[in-house]
Enzyme design. Structure first.
Site, PDB file in Angstrom:
ATOM      1  N   SER A  22      26.820  12.713  18.415  1.00  0.00           N
ATOM      2  CA  SER A  22      25.700  13.269  19.145  1.00  0.00           C
ATOM      3  C   SER A  22      26.242  14.051  20.326  1.00  0.00           C
ATOM      4  CB  SER A  22      24.878  12.088  19.659  1.00  0.00           C
ATOM      5  OG  SER A  22      24.310  12.377  20.906  1.00  0.00           O
ATOM      6  N   GLU A  45      25.201  11.061  13.025  1.00  0.00           N
ATOM      7  CA  GLU A  45      25.780  11.080  14.367  1.00  0.00           C
ATOM      8  C   GLU A  45      26.094   9.641  14.770  1.00  0.00           C
ATOM      9  OE1 GLU A  45      22.950  12.967  16.954  1.00  0.00           O
ATOM     10  OE2 GLU A  45      23.545  14.956  16.287  1.00  0.00           O
ATOM     11  N   LYS A  68      18.480  20.202  15.223  1.00  0.00           N
ATOM     12  CA  LYS A  68      18.753  20.941  13.977  1.00  0.00           C
ATOM     13  C   LYS A  68      17.800  22.099  13.777  1.00  0.00           C
ATOM     14  CE  LYS A  68      21.740  17.933  13.348  1.00  0.00           C
ATOM     15  NZ  LYS A  68      21.341  17.359  14.651  1.00  0.00           N
ATOM     16  N   ASP A 105      16.482  13.353  16.725  1.00  0.00           N
ATOM     17  CA  ASP A 105      17.726  12.640  16.416  1.00  0.00           C
ATOM     18  C   ASP A 105      17.805  11.304  17.133  1.00  0.00           C
ATOM     19  OD1 ASP A 105      20.421  15.093  15.919  1.00  0.00           O
ATOM     20  OD2 ASP A 105      18.522  14.748  14.880  1.00  0.00           O
TER      21      ASP A 105
HETATM   22  C1  LIG Z   1      19.724  12.387  20.488  1.00  0.00           C
HETATM   23  C2  LIG Z   1      20.460  13.663  20.879  1.00  0.00           C
HETATM   24  C3  LIG Z   1      20.763  13.653  22.340  1.00  0.00           C
HETATM   25  O1  LIG Z   1      19.634  14.765  20.555  1.00  0.00           O
HETATM   26  C4  LIG Z   1      21.696  13.817  20.032  1.00  0.00           C
HETATM   27  O2  LIG Z   1      21.347  13.674  18.684  1.00  0.00           O
HETATM   28  C5  LIG Z   1      22.453  15.136  20.161  1.00  0.00           C
HETATM   29  O3  LIG Z   1      22.980  15.571  19.125  1.00  0.00           O
HETATM   30  O4  LIG Z   1      22.556  15.673  21.252  1.00  0.00           O
HETATM   31 MG   LIG Z   2      21.755  15.310  17.473  1.00  0.00          MG
END
Ligand SMILES: CC(C)(O)[C@@H](O)C(=O)O
Ligand SMILES: [Mg+2]
Length: 553
Positions: free
Chosen positions: A468, A442, A121, A78
């Site tokens: 996020s 996010e 995910k 992510d």
């Molecule tokens: C990039 C991260 C920290 O993984 C974020 O996407 C999250 O959802 O925690």
């Molecule tokens: Mg994430």
């Protein structure tokens, strides 16, 4: 055995022939087929080491009389996908992962599964597959990354995202940015704060689908490999007893997971993923349960991004097990729920010990009286929305201000860098929901710019998208129904007054009902942003955040 359908009897000679061509002996073919789901790849820091974890799992399976059959699934980072159209694929990849595992498992007649996730995910994708297939299964994750450190200050990925905002406004120079970027993420593992990956890996333990230590043993520790070997052995016992995911992931297990999520200050994405996993397990879990339980469960752990502790601190303080132990004292945990370890959650808690009173506080000295997450409702979000209240500055718990309306993350961030967002504003980003994005991006970009330029105590951000786990501030997401489904957020106009009251759980547009109604009636139809490929199909079937952004059945 389930695998008999691909290997037993005269008519399965061709199938055995192919298995032998893959190198399996008759002896191996005669043993239970244990699918080992490997989400290793060379891109995601949480996944670059998973081959070692998978090897340990396979050793454990063999040592306990099974035949491990490894196959891959995907994993998106992510962080690398953030702040551009790549993030459109993050949440939709959860469904791809679940579907991949379903297809490979049923096509090849596996008897049971050991699934090896780590980042965001991949964990819910695997848990959705476990609930859907309902054959004996467990997860063993790759483990959290250690925190970084530079100039005596511990850091993680959140600090790098926020450093971008600081560099853009000249608070730090390019040289310092380069040092921060090079020292905040020291190696393999899921980013060190209580972000989405660590939240979901910890909650996997509480749901009963991972062994004690699954969420907290750091990725670089040999103990993580020993955990994986044990997991390989445990699956054979689960198969023997025919203990299946739906026997484990029952309503009480989900409510236990919500309680620990709230005590940890977990990611708002858990409000998407737990209902989605529950729906697949045919457990009714409304997001209002997060708020009801959150009123009884205090916030006990001061984890990054809102606090200053990291996953290794939880590990040294006794792990998730110690957090569960704290909550059993409050009688908010059903101690009879079963787990893949063979113990009940209460038995695991009994054996746990809190080894650091500040990292895992007791209920009479919490960081916050209420749990980390709150569900708000109002005329902008009739079906609800979520905020990580444990990461909201005191002065922003109630806030009113003029709406600054954008229809994409990029437009909003540009306005922030142009200095067009002022103290008091309520930034509204709409048409970024599951259908509208599509893919419900996010918004770590906007939240880290707001924090990076020092406006997180003066500006709120609301969206039908999501945040996020590294987001902090008055960031309110999952507004449902989303704009693309004609939700009231679609009718918010520049300059409208918006009133947010987190303690009262309210979020309202201060516009007369008749006015709001007439605006909704005059909304023009918005064309889908994506007209072909996977995302086009995804956006046709997906539902809003309040239902976990699951596919319409
Ligand atoms: C990039 C991260 C920290 O993984 C974020 O996407 C999250 O959802 O925690
Ligand atoms: Mg994430």
């Amino acid at each position: 055995m389930r695998s008999d359908k691909v290997k037993k009897g005269v008519e399965r000679a061709p199938h055995r022939s192919l298995l032998k061509a893959s190198g399996y002996s008759q002896e191996e073919i005669s043993r239970p087929f244990i699918g080992v789901v490997n989400s290793h790849n060379e891109i995601v820091p949480g996944h670059v080491h998973l081959d070692q974890i998978v090897d340990a799992v396979k050793n454990g399976v063999r040592a306990s009389g099974g035949t491990p059959l490894e196959f891959p699934t995907i994993a998106i980072c992510d962080g690398i996908a953030m702040n551009h159209r790549g993030m459109l694929y993050s949440l939709p990849s959860r469904e791809l992962i679940a579907d991949t595992i379903e297809a490979m498992t049923l096509a090849h007649g596996f008897d049971a599964l050991v699934m090896v996730p780590n980042c965001d995910k991949v964990i819910p994708g695997m848990l959705i597959a476990a609930a859907r297939l309902n054959i004996p299964a467990l997860l063993v994750s790759g483990g959290p990354m250690l925190a970084g450190k530079w100039k005596g200050q511990r850091r993680d990925l959140k600090d790098v995202f926020e450093a971008v905002g600081q560099a853009k406004v000249g608070e730090i120079d390019e040289e310092e940015l380069k040092e921060i970027e090079s020292h905040s993420c020291p190696g393999c593992g899921s980013c060190a704060g209580m972000f989405t990956a660590n939240t979901m890996n910890c909650l996997t333990e509480v749901l009963g689908m991972g062994l004690p230590g699954n969420g907290s043993i750091p990725a670089v520790m040999a103990e993580r490999k020993r955990l994986a070997t044990r997991a390989g052995g445990r699956i054979m016992d689960l198969l023997e007893k025919d203990l299946k995911p739906r026997d484990i992931m029952q309503k009480e297990a989900f409510e236990n997971a919500i309680a620990v999520d709230l005590a940890l200050g977990g990611s708002t994405n858990s409000v998407l993923h737990l209902p989605a996993i529950a729906a697949e397990a045919e457990v009714d879990l409304d997001i209002s349960r997060f708020d009801e339980i959150g009123r009884e469960v205090p916030h006990l752990c001061n984890m990054s991004p809102g606090g200053s502790h990291y996953m290794e601190d939880i590990y040294y303080a006794g792990g998730v097990q110690a957090v569960i132990k704290r909550l059993t004292k409050l009688e908010v945990i059903d101690e009879e729920t079963r787990t893949v370890s063979g113990q009940t959650l209460g038995e695991i808690a009994d054996e746990a010990e809190v080894l650091d009173e500040d990292v895992i506080r007791s209920a009479d000295n919490p960081y916050h009286e209420e749990g980390g997450l709150a569900i708000l409702e109002g005329n902008i979000a009739p079906d609800g929305c979520v905020v990580k209240q444990s990461a909201v500055a005191e002065e922003m718990l109630t806030h009113s201000g003029p709406a600054r309306v954008f229809e994409s993350e990029e437009e909003a961030v540009e306005a922030m860098y142009e200095g067009e967002i002022e103290a008091g504003d309520v930034v509204v980003i709409k048409y970024e929901g599951p259908k509208g994005g599509p893919g419900m991006r996010e918004m770590l970009g906007p939240t880290s710019v707001i924090a990076g330029i020092g406006l997180d105590k003066e500006v709120a951000l609301i969206t039908d998208g999501r945040f996020s786990g590294a987001s902090r501030g008055a960031s309110i997401g999952h507004i449902s129904p989303e704009a693309m489904e004609g939700g009231p957020i679609a009718a918010v106009e520049e300059g409208d007054e918006i009133e947010i009251n987190i303690p009262e759980r309210e979020i309202n547009l201060l516009v007369e009902d008749e006015e709001l109604q007439s605006r909704l009636e005059q909304l023009e139809t918005i064309e889908p942003k994506v007209k072909e490929g996977y995302l086009a199909r995804y956006s046709r079937f997906v539902t809003s955040g309040d239902r976990g952004a699951v596919y319409e059945k």
